[in-house]
Scaffold this active site. Structure first.
Site, PDB file in Angstrom:
ATOM      1  N   ASP A  51     -13.906  27.520  54.558  1.00  0.00           N
ATOM      2  CA  ASP A  51     -14.739  26.337  54.220  1.00  0.00           C
ATOM      3  C   ASP A  51     -14.036  26.155  53.435  1.00  0.00           C
ATOM      4  O   ASP A  51     -13.774  24.664  52.375  1.00  0.00           O
ATOM      5  CB  ASP A  51     -15.508  26.156  53.944  1.00  0.00           C
ATOM      6  CG  ASP A  51     -16.737  26.607  53.400  1.00  0.00           C
ATOM      7  OD1 ASP A  51     -15.921  27.114  52.648  1.00  0.00           O
ATOM      8  OD2 ASP A  51     -17.724  26.729  53.244  1.00  0.00           O
ATOM      9  N   SER A  52     -12.844  26.700  52.135  1.00  0.00           N
ATOM     10  CA  SER A  52     -12.330  26.662  51.362  1.00  0.00           C
ATOM     11  C   SER A  52     -10.868  26.252  51.348  1.00  0.00           C
ATOM     12  O   SER A  52     -10.358  25.109  50.141  1.00  0.00           O
ATOM     13  CB  SER A  52     -11.493  27.845  50.493  1.00  0.00           C
ATOM     14  OG  SER A  52     -11.036  28.730  51.442  1.00  0.00           O
ATOM     15  N   ASP A  90     -16.340  29.985  58.824  1.00  0.00           N
ATOM     16  CA  ASP A  90     -17.203  29.584  57.752  1.00  0.00           C
ATOM     17  C   ASP A  90     -17.485  27.964  59.013  1.00  0.00           C
ATOM     18  O   ASP A  90     -17.374  27.670  58.665  1.00  0.00           O
ATOM     19  CB  ASP A  90     -16.286  28.979  57.078  1.00  0.00           C
ATOM     20  CG  ASP A  90     -16.751  29.431  55.564  1.00  0.00           C
ATOM     21  OD1 ASP A  90     -17.967  30.658  56.021  1.00  0.00           O
ATOM     22  OD2 ASP A  90     -15.550  29.845  54.637  1.00  0.00           O
ATOM     23  N   LYS A 120     -19.080  32.816  59.436  1.00  0.00           N
ATOM     24  CA  LYS A 120     -19.553  32.614  59.172  1.00  0.00           C
ATOM     25  C   LYS A 120     -20.695  32.034  57.773  1.00  0.00           C
ATOM     26  O   LYS A 120     -20.721  31.042  58.115  1.00  0.00           O
ATOM     27  CB  LYS A 120     -19.147  33.397  57.426  1.00  0.00           C
ATOM     28  CG  LYS A 120     -19.147  34.017  56.003  1.00  0.00           C
ATOM     29  CD  LYS A 120     -18.006  34.578  55.147  1.00  0.00           C
ATOM     30  CE  LYS A 120     -17.493  33.636  54.599  1.00  0.00           C
ATOM     31  NZ  LYS A 120     -17.956  33.056  53.517  1.00  0.00           N
ATOM     32  N   GLU A 122     -23.563  31.356  55.075  1.00  0.00           N
ATOM     33  CA  GLU A 122     -23.823  31.815  53.336  1.00  0.00           C
ATOM     34  C   GLU A 122     -24.933  32.076  52.864  1.00  0.00           C
ATOM     35  O   GLU A 122     -26.021  30.416  53.279  1.00  0.00           O
ATOM     36  CB  GLU A 122     -23.944  30.720  51.963  1.00  0.00           C
ATOM     37  CG  GLU A 122     -21.544  30.781  51.951  1.00  0.00           C
ATOM     38  CD  GLU A 122     -21.257  29.657  51.193  1.00  0.00           C
ATOM     39  OE1 GLU A 122     -22.210  29.034  50.370  1.00  0.00           O
ATOM     40  OE2 GLU A 122     -19.697  29.148  51.155  1.00  0.00           O
ATOM     41  N   GLU A 189     -19.496  37.721  46.673  1.00  0.00           N
ATOM     42  CA  GLU A 189     -18.191  36.619  45.060  1.00  0.00           C
ATOM     43  C   GLU A 189     -18.961  37.363  45.033  1.00  0.00           C
ATOM     44  O   GLU A 189     -19.954  36.401  44.198  1.00  0.00           O
ATOM     45  CB  GLU A 189     -18.321  35.136  45.996  1.00  0.00           C
ATOM     46  CG  GLU A 189     -17.904  34.792  45.602  1.00  0.00           C
ATOM     47  CD  GLU A 189     -17.013  33.232  46.407  1.00  0.00           C
ATOM     48  OE1 GLU A 189     -16.876  32.832  47.804  1.00  0.00           O
ATOM     49  OE2 GLU A 189     -16.480  32.302  45.927  1.00  0.00           O
TER      50      GLU A 189
HETATM   51  O1  KIV Z   1     -14.421  29.536  51.873  1.00  0.00           O
HETATM   52  C1  KIV Z   1     -13.875  30.304  51.709  1.00  0.00           C
HETATM   53  O2  KIV Z   1     -12.680  31.181  51.215  1.00  0.00           O
HETATM   54  C2  KIV Z   1     -14.647  32.211  51.342  1.00  0.00           C
HETATM   55  C3  KIV Z   1     -13.775  33.091  50.587  1.00  0.00           C
HETATM   56  C4  KIV Z   1     -14.052  32.975  49.563  1.00  0.00           C
HETATM   57  C5  KIV Z   1     -14.862  34.282  50.521  1.00  0.00           C
HETATM   58  O3  KIV Z   1     -15.473  31.415  51.585  1.00  0.00           O
END
Ligand code: KIV
Length: 271
Positions: A51-52, A90, A120, A122, A189
């Protein structure tokens, strides 16, 4: 006779085996077809459609605004590029925190509409029920603890997490909960290296670090950061393998100059 070369695809079982044998796991983010194709062909083990994307693709300050539809769009572009890597997507902010039913329907949409291999999420024990429900549908889940960017407004800063004993203790407990619940791997992280090493030793699932030192089972970086596509983001843990910001600036400036000076196109570059 077929000349098709068999590719050994990376699965969650392969990652488990890599942990057992001590082979480090390489993971990078990707959000589009073109770069995912290069990353996959270069031999990466895991591609994270992170989600980055909210930051590096859309220019938002945080990961919170990206939507489930947008994540599915990025993930399906990546999936079309992949021959070998395991693709993790994510679950975006707001798509799983409400309740486990909502979490399951978000995860099913990601898997069905993008063709991804896993998701994934969190968080620790507070999302246990949602993880269980997603796992019960046969969808592999990767955990994410430490600095969890979807909680940035709770943390207040992007500083190193779990430096104090109480937070470190909770992180260790959460890592065990995620392992027991059935997560196939865990991202840690921006936490102290010693703490990450301890977690990787204590749990049997692969632990993949970002800013968590070398004592874990693998490493992940944001592709745009390690390729040097931006100059602003420079945390200590980041190693830049290219300076694409300057290389692209130079290429675009040359193109502009060639167009203005009528050097481009030349005789051979036209019909
Ligand atoms: O969204 C992302 O890029 C991440 C990584 C920093 C692990 O969750």
């Amino acid at each position: 006779m077929s000349v098709h070369k068999e590719v050994r695809k990376v699965t969650t079982n392969v990652l488990q085996e890599m942990k057992r044998s001590g082979e480090k796991i390489s993971m990078l983010t990707a959000y589009d077809y073109s770069l995912a194709r290069i990353v996959d062909h270069a031999g990466i083990d895991v591609i994270l459609v992170g989600d980055s994307a909210s930051n590096v693709m859309a220019g938002h300050e945080t990961t919170l605004p990206i939507t489930l539809d947008q994540m599915i769009y990025h993930a399906s572009s990546v999936i079309r590029a992949i021959d070998r890597a395991l693709v993790v997507v994510d679950m975006p902010f707001g798509s799983y925190q409400g309740n486990s039913k909502e979490a399951l329907s978000s995860a099913i949409r990601i898997m069905k509409e993008s063709g991804a291999h896993s998701v994934k999420m969190e968080g620790g024990k507070e999302i246990k029920e949602s993880i269980e429900r997603i796992l019960s549908a046969g969808i592999p889940v990767m955990g994410h603890l430490g600095l969890t960017p979807q909680s940035i407004y709770k943390f207040g800063t992007y500083n190193v997490r779990a430096k104090e004993e109480e937070e470190a203790k909770k992180l260790i407990e959460d890592a065990h909960v995620l392992e027991k619940t059935g997560c196939f791997a865990l991202v840690l992280e921006k936490i102290p290296a010693a703490l990450a090493t301890q977690v990787a030793k204590e749990i049997a699932i692969p632990v993949i670090g970002i800013g968590a030192g070398g004592g874990v089972d693998g490493q992940v970086l944001v592709l745009h950061d390690m390729l040097g596509l931006n100059k602003e983001f420079s945390p200590r843990f980041l190693r830049r393998y290219l300076n694409l910001y300057d290389a692209i600036t130079e290429a675009v400036s040359s193109y502009v100059e060639d167009v203005k000076s009528k050097d481009f196109p030349n005789e051979r570059e036209q019909y």
